[in-house]
Design a protein around this motif. Sequence first.
Motif, PDB file in Angstrom:
ATOM      1  N   ALA A  77       1.614  36.932  20.782  1.00  0.00           N
ATOM      2  CA  ALA A  77       2.515  36.737  21.928  1.00  0.00           C
ATOM      3  C   ALA A  77       1.745  36.867  23.243  1.00  0.00           C
ATOM      4  O   ALA A  77       1.989  36.110  24.195  1.00  0.00           O
ATOM      5  CB  ALA A  77       3.641  37.762  21.872  1.00  0.00           C
ATOM      6  N   MET A  78       0.782  37.793  23.273  1.00  0.00           N
ATOM      7  CA  MET A  78       0.001  37.978  24.489  1.00  0.00           C
ATOM      8  C   MET A  78      -0.854  36.738  24.770  1.00  0.00           C
ATOM      9  O   MET A  78      -0.889  36.240  25.891  1.00  0.00           O
ATOM     10  CB  MET A  78      -0.902  39.203  24.337  1.00  0.00           C
ATOM     11  N   ASN A  79      -1.499  36.220  23.719  1.00  0.00           N
ATOM     12  CA  ASN A  79      -2.292  34.996  23.882  1.00  0.00           C
ATOM     13  C   ASN A  79      -1.439  33.850  24.393  1.00  0.00           C
ATOM     14  O   ASN A  79      -1.851  33.059  25.227  1.00  0.00           O
ATOM     15  CB  ASN A  79      -2.906  34.571  22.529  1.00  0.00           C
ATOM     16  N   HIS A  80      -0.225  33.772  23.845  1.00  0.00           N
ATOM     17  CA  HIS A  80       0.682  32.704  24.239  1.00  0.00           C
ATOM     18  C   HIS A  80       1.035  32.806  25.719  1.00  0.00           C
ATOM     19  O   HIS A  80       1.072  31.809  26.439  1.00  0.00           O
ATOM     20  CB  HIS A  80       1.948  32.761  23.370  1.00  0.00           C
ATOM     21  N   ARG A  81       1.255  34.056  26.162  1.00  0.00           N
ATOM     22  CA  ARG A  81       1.578  34.262  27.588  1.00  0.00           C
ATOM     23  C   ARG A  81       0.426  33.800  28.477  1.00  0.00           C
ATOM     24  O   ARG A  81       0.630  33.205  29.519  1.00  0.00           O
ATOM     25  CB  ARG A  81       1.853  35.751  27.839  1.00  0.00           C
ATOM     26  N   GLU A  82      -0.794  34.038  27.985  1.00  0.00           N
ATOM     27  CA  GLU A  82      -1.980  33.644  28.745  1.00  0.00           C
ATOM     28  C   GLU A  82      -2.007  32.117  28.941  1.00  0.00           C
ATOM     29  O   GLU A  82      -2.250  31.625  30.028  1.00  0.00           O
ATOM     30  CB  GLU A  82      -3.217  34.070  27.962  1.00  0.00           C
ATOM     31  N   ILE A  83      -1.717  31.391  27.851  1.00  0.00           N
ATOM     32  CA  ILE A  83      -1.690  29.920  27.934  1.00  0.00           C
ATOM     33  C   ILE A  83      -0.599  29.492  28.903  1.00  0.00           C
ATOM     34  O   ILE A  83      -0.783  28.609  29.733  1.00  0.00           O
ATOM     35  CB  ILE A  83      -1.413  29.281  26.550  1.00  0.00           C
ATOM     36  N   HIS A  84       0.541  30.165  28.782  1.00  0.00           N
ATOM     37  CA  HIS A  84       1.677  29.809  29.625  1.00  0.00           C
ATOM     38  C   HIS A  84       1.293  29.908  31.099  1.00  0.00           C
ATOM     39  O   HIS A  84       1.604  29.036  31.904  1.00  0.00           O
ATOM     40  CB  HIS A  84       2.841  30.749  29.309  1.00  0.00           C
ATOM     41  N   GLY A  85       0.564  30.985  31.428  1.00  0.00           N
ATOM     42  CA  GLY A  85       0.120  31.176  32.817  1.00  0.00           C
ATOM     43  C   GLY A  85      -0.762  30.025  33.261  1.00  0.00           C
ATOM     44  O   GLY A  85      -0.569  29.458  34.351  1.00  0.00           O
ATOM     45  N   ALA A  86      -1.696  29.608  32.375  1.00  0.00           N
ATOM     46  CA  ALA A  86      -2.612  28.525  32.730  1.00  0.00           C
ATOM     47  C   ALA A  86      -1.854  27.212  32.914  1.00  0.00           C
ATOM     48  O   ALA A  86      -2.134  26.432  33.822  1.00  0.00           O
ATOM     49  CB  ALA A  86      -3.675  28.379  31.659  1.00  0.00           C
ATOM     50  N   VAL A  87      -0.857  26.963  32.028  1.00  0.00           N
ATOM     51  CA  VAL A  87      -0.086  25.710  32.119  1.00  0.00           C
ATOM     52  C   VAL A  87       0.696  25.665  33.430  1.00  0.00           C
ATOM     53  O   VAL A  87       0.708  24.644  34.134  1.00  0.00           O
ATOM     54  CB  VAL A  87       0.875  25.563  30.911  1.00  0.00           C
ATOM     55  N   SER A  88       1.315  26.797  33.774  1.00  0.00           N
ATOM     56  CA  SER A  88       2.118  26.750  35.001  1.00  0.00           C
ATOM     57  C   SER A  88       1.224  26.610  36.237  1.00  0.00           C
ATOM     58  O   SER A  88       1.634  26.070  37.244  1.00  0.00           O
ATOM     59  CB  SER A  88       3.040  27.966  35.111  1.00  0.00           C
ATOM     60  N   LYS A  89      -0.040  27.035  36.100  1.00  0.00           N
ATOM     61  CA  LYS A  89      -0.977  26.856  37.210  1.00  0.00           C
ATOM     62  C   LYS A  89      -1.249  25.364  37.445  1.00  0.00           C
ATOM     63  O   LYS A  89      -1.396  24.927  38.592  1.00  0.00           O
ATOM     64  CB  LYS A  89      -2.287  27.597  36.921  1.00  0.00           C
ATOM     65  N   VAL A  90      -1.308  24.585  36.358  1.00  0.00           N
ATOM     66  CA  VAL A  90      -1.522  23.133  36.505  1.00  0.00           C
ATOM     67  C   VAL A  90      -0.404  22.540  37.358  1.00  0.00           C
ATOM     68  O   VAL A  90      -0.635  21.733  38.258  1.00  0.00           O
ATOM     69  CB  VAL A  90      -1.571  22.428  35.123  1.00  0.00           C
ATOM     70  N   GLY A  91       0.827  22.957  37.071  1.00  0.00           N
ATOM     71  CA  GLY A  91       1.976  22.475  37.839  1.00  0.00           C
ATOM     72  C   GLY A  91       1.812  22.770  39.318  1.00  0.00           C
ATOM     73  O   GLY A  91       2.053  21.909  40.172  1.00  0.00           O
ATOM     74  N   LYS A  92       1.379  24.011  39.614  1.00  0.00           N
ATOM     75  CA  LYS A  92       1.208  24.408  41.012  1.00  0.00           C
ATOM     76  C   LYS A  92       0.112  23.578  41.685  1.00  0.00           C
ATOM     77  O   LYS A  92       0.263  23.136  42.820  1.00  0.00           O
ATOM     78  CB  LYS A  92       0.860  25.898  41.097  1.00  0.00           C
ATOM     79  N   VAL A  93      -0.996  23.364  40.963  1.00  0.00           N
ATOM     80  CA  VAL A  93      -2.098  22.574  41.536  1.00  0.00           C
ATOM     81  C   VAL A  93      -1.630  21.142  41.787  1.00  0.00           C
ATOM     82  O   VAL A  93      -1.972  20.524  42.799  1.00  0.00           O
ATOM     83  CB  VAL A  93      -3.324  22.595  40.588  1.00  0.00           C
ATOM     84  N   LEU A  94      -0.815  20.603  40.858  1.00  0.00           N
ATOM     85  CA  LEU A  94      -0.278  19.243  41.034  1.00  0.00           C
ATOM     86  C   LEU A  94       0.546  19.175  42.316  1.00  0.00           C
ATOM     87  O   LEU A  94       0.385  18.272  43.135  1.00  0.00           O
ATOM     88  CB  LEU A  94       0.611  18.874  39.846  1.00  0.00           C
ATOM     89  N   ASP A  95       1.439  20.162  42.482  1.00  0.00           N
ATOM     90  CA  ASP A  95       2.291  20.184  43.679  1.00  0.00           C
ATOM     91  C   ASP A  95       1.448  20.274  44.941  1.00  0.00           C
ATOM     92  O   ASP A  95       1.756  19.655  45.948  1.00  0.00           O
ATOM     93  CB  ASP A  95       3.236  21.401  43.629  1.00  0.00           C
ATOM     94  N   LYS A  96       0.376  21.061  44.865  1.00  0.00           N
ATOM     95  CA  LYS A  96      -0.440  21.287  46.046  1.00  0.00           C
ATOM     96  C   LYS A  96      -1.254  20.042  46.414  1.00  0.00           C
ATOM     97  O   LYS A  96      -1.436  19.725  47.586  1.00  0.00           O
ATOM     98  CB  LYS A  96      -1.392  22.460  45.761  1.00  0.00           C
ATOM     99  N   ASN A  97      -1.731  19.338  45.392  1.00  0.00           N
ATOM    100  CA  ASN A  97      -2.643  18.223  45.661  1.00  0.00           C
ATOM    101  C   ASN A  97      -1.970  16.871  45.826  1.00  0.00           C
ATOM    102  O   ASN A  97      -2.581  15.943  46.334  1.00  0.00           O
ATOM    103  CB  ASN A  97      -3.690  18.128  44.557  1.00  0.00           C
ATOM    104  N   PHE A  98      -0.772  16.733  45.337  1.00  0.00           N
ATOM    105  CA  PHE A  98      -0.116  15.424  45.446  1.00  0.00           C
ATOM    106  C   PHE A  98       1.206  15.570  46.192  1.00  0.00           C
ATOM    107  O   PHE A  98       1.919  16.551  46.012  1.00  0.00           O
ATOM    108  CB  PHE A  98       0.137  14.814  44.062  1.00  0.00           C
ATOM    109  N   ILE A  99       1.466  14.553  46.997  1.00  0.00           N
ATOM    110  CA  ILE A  99       2.719  14.593  47.748  1.00  0.00           C
ATOM    111  C   ILE A  99       3.808  13.995  46.869  1.00  0.00           C
ATOM    112  O   ILE A  99       3.613  12.941  46.273  1.00  0.00           O
ATOM    113  CB  ILE A  99       2.586  13.752  49.029  1.00  0.00           C
TER     114      ILE A  99
END
Length: 394
Positions: A77-99
Amino acid sequence: MDCIINVEKEVDNVIGKFSSVQDKTDQILMDLITNLQKLQRDLIFLSTSNQCELSGIQTVIINQNIAKIRDTISQVAMNHREIHGAVSKVGKVLDKNFISNYSHLTSDTFKQEGLNPYLLNQAIIEHFLRQGMLEIGEELMREAKISVPEEKKNPFSELNDILAGLKKHNVKPALEWIKANKEKLGDRHTQLEFKLHRLQFIEYLRQGVHKQKEMIEYARQNFQSFADDHEKEMQSLMGSLVFLKSGIAQSPYSHLLDPINWNEICDIFTRDACSLLGMSVESPLSVTFNAGTIALPALLNLRQVMLQSSVPSVWTTKDELPIPIDLGKNSQYHSIFACPILRQQSNDSNPPMKLICGHVISKDALNKLTIGNKLKCPYCPVEQNPTDARQIQF
Ligand SMILES: [Zn+2]
């Protein structure tokens, strides 16, 4: 480009995490399963040996196993949470870099006149029909309450069937279509027909020596009428037969087997069929969409500049963009004439004019250079009457 690199970095990070977690988890689970299988075997042994109670050691082992399972679950479960954090970071980077909101890019005139949903839906439907996605096209027709007459739909499905055949190296439907449209195709039909027969021959060639009989028979039946116009190509086809036994792929005729030949025939066929049906080769919707995608970054930059330097809006002219945007050679559909004298592009009111010496200047330049009823060509310089100049149509 930077935006894409930024996002790609994050995506790579996620992929790396995924595979490392997967490797780790796989190992842990495998160990656990082996342990449990061993325990299961022990328990089965107990039940068969009529020993009803567990010994002290066995109870300890079972308790240890239960604890291990709990540990593993919390670790996974802990490993899964780690992946989840990385995936949601992609979303944030997408929002930041693209209008994501482009609403400010539509011009006011466009908003006032409103988008005609009927025309838009019609363009989308035509696009789907062109791409062979008949079911989606028909569903949209139903939902948008637009009816496209059968005679307009049929050519699309026929074309798509033929193209699907060509992609599977089947020339028969295409040849039948040519036969049916021989008159309308005019001179073009012989070129297309020969190319198709040639490909059928090559297809036999590819299948190897056991098709030799069919090949010779096919050539005899179909190539005769093309002998005058395609002599060289036919010689090359016949020459390849010499290498049939030893293998065409290793022969000087290996180029005949190049799959590009089939891609080419699809393009040629689509072009001829579209021109016969009075349609453009490419879907107008994809052309518009591609042009918009290419133009968008330049327009976004322009908007940024306008905001920073508080320039008054330059986006006022109705049918014109505020800056010229180069869409590349593939998007040039009309030849453009720029007057060498006035350095302006020609248009309906200022068309290009050909002088009797052969030089071409714009109508405005012609009027400016005319003195009385005489004009001296600025290039050669032949003297002539301006009324002798002829308008050129592109
Ligand atoms: Zn001249």
